[in-house]
Design a protein around this motif. Structure first.
Motif, short mmCIF file in Angstrom:
data_model
loop_
_atom_site.label_atom_id
_atom_site.label_comp_id
_atom_site.label_asym_id
_atom_site.label_seq_id
_atom_site.Cartn_x
_atom_site.Cartn_y
_atom_site.Cartn_z
N ASP A 90 0.80 -1.22 0.00
CA ASP A 90 0.00 0.00 0.00
C ASP A 90 0.83 1.27 0.00
N ASP B 161 -0.25 5.70 1.37
CA ASP B 161 -1.62 6.15 1.11
C ASP B 161 -2.41 5.27 0.14
N THR C 19 -1.84 4.76 -3.04
CA THR C 19 -1.85 5.20 -4.44
C THR C 19 -1.03 4.28 -5.35
N THR D 51 -3.50 2.54 -7.50
CA THR D 51 -4.10 3.38 -8.53
C THR D 51 -3.17 3.50 -9.73
N GLU D 52 -1.88 3.75 -9.46
CA GLU D 52 -0.91 3.83 -10.55
C GLU D 52 -0.78 2.49 -11.27
N HIS E 287 -6.78 2.14 3.23
CA HIS E 287 -6.80 3.46 2.60
C HIS E 287 -7.99 3.56 1.64
N GLU F 293 -8.26 5.48 -0.86
CA GLU F 293 -7.77 5.62 -2.22
C GLU F 293 -7.73 4.28 -2.96
N GLY G 233 -9.49 4.18 -6.41
CA GLY G 233 -8.68 3.86 -7.58
C GLY G 233 -9.20 2.64 -8.31
N GLN H 71 -4.58 11.85 -9.97
CA GLN H 71 -3.65 11.24 -9.02
C GLN H 71 -2.34 10.94 -9.75
N PRO I 282 3.65 9.25 -8.31
CA PRO I 282 4.46 9.91 -7.27
C PRO I 282 5.94 9.88 -7.59
#
Length: 318
Positions: free
Chosen positions: A114, A117, A119, A122-123, A149, A151, A155, A185, A188
């Motif tokens: 994870d 957060d 994300t 999601t990516e 999370h 997200e 996501g 989003q 990162p």
């Protein structure tokens, strides 16, 4: 290294679904019929799931029964979602070529990946939609109904065109195209590294210096000559893009680590495509190959943007 670009027009392309479970038992109860339907129909089934889930499925099948076990990701600190998607695309292209059949793929969320957060997921799913788009794969990604999370659920709902509910596929009204998802989003930045061994500003006329610096670093890390040539080619492709499509001036950073070499290319240009080089370019298209080639040759390649420009980190082991 030989870089192959294989596309298939014989079968239906990627079918990407999300599914949700309440418990391990509920997860296995949903996965098992998918596995059995695939195997009975002669379709290879590949799993990227938690070891406990894998063991439970194998017990029900009395063994692997022809299951294909995919590589497990290292996680957000070891590789980014886009890097895992590029690696998984190579893995699945090879399986499609070897079996001559479409594939059923089952993925399972695990909280170990994870990050801070959620994300990462999601990516990853957005990148899957690009990297696997041309492959004859039906992939179902299982998520817990109550992850740590929010997200992760958001996501999953944005990234999957389909929802799998007890074996039935339905249209997902919340689905967005991957570039829309990443506009909300963005990918990162990776974890920070210490001071680099080398910092080299360059322009179009200094690409030879870039290649020489990367080669020297690789050879100093005991990288075999053939492997070094592959990585030099990868970095050169990214560096060329930086000065041709980004800004007239760019910068190369190099770190030599215990397990290889890390190179970063930074330029002040903007990036229209948030995940370049994930989809294999068509053989008739002479452009758009640089980052894709680099992704095939490096152990990991991560692209991100911020208010300073566009950045690419490449990691290569000997």
């Amino acid at each position: 290294m030989r870089v192959e670009n294989t596309r298939s027009g014989r079968w239906v392309r990627l079918q990407h679904a999300a599914a949700f479970h309440r418990s391990r038992t509920d997860l296995v109860d949903q996965v098992l019929p998918m596995v059995l339907d695939g195997l009975r129909g002669g379709t290879p089934v590949a799993l990227s799931v938690d070891p406990a889930t894998e063991s439970a499925v194998q017990r029900e099948l009395d063994g692997t029964a022809g299951l294909i076990l995919l590589s497990r990701p290292d996680g957000p600190d070891g590789e980014s979602g886009q890097t895992l998607a590029a690696r998984r695309a190579r893995e699945l292209r090879e399986l499609v070529s070897a079996t001559g059949r479409p594939l059923i793929v089952i993925n399972e969320h695990t909280s170990r990946l994870d990050g801070v957060d959620g994300t990462f997921w999601t990516e990853l799913d957005a990148a899957f939609n690009i990297a696997l788009a041309e492959l004859p794969v039906t992939m179902t990604c299982f998520y817990p109904e109550l992850p740590l999370h929010r997200e992760i659920l958001d996501g999953a709902r944005r990234n999957h065109p389909l929802l799998a509910v007890r074996g039935e596929m339905a249209h997902n009204p919340h689905h967005l195209a991957p570039r829309e998802v990443l506009a909300e989003q963005p990918a990162p930045a990776p974890v920070l590294l210490g001071p680099p061994e080398l910092r080299l500003p360059f322009g179009a006329w200094q690409l030879h210096d870039v290649r020489s610096a990367v080669e020297d670093a690789l050879l100093s890390a005991n990288c075999p000559r053939e492997r070094a040539e592959d990585v030099v080619l990868a970095v050169n492709e990214v560096a060329t893009n930086a000065v041709e499509h980004g800004d007239a001036r760019a910068e190369l950073l190099i770190w030599v680590t215990d397990d290889g070499v890390v190179c970063e290319i930074h330029d002040a240009g903007s990036l229209r495509d948030p995940l370049p080089g994930l989809q294999a370019p068509h053989s008739s298209n002479p452009r758009g190959r640089g980052v894709w080639i680099a992704r095939q040759l490096c152990d990991s390649l991560h692209v991100w943007t911020d208010d300073r420009g566009t950045h690419v980190r490449m990691r290569a082991s000997p």
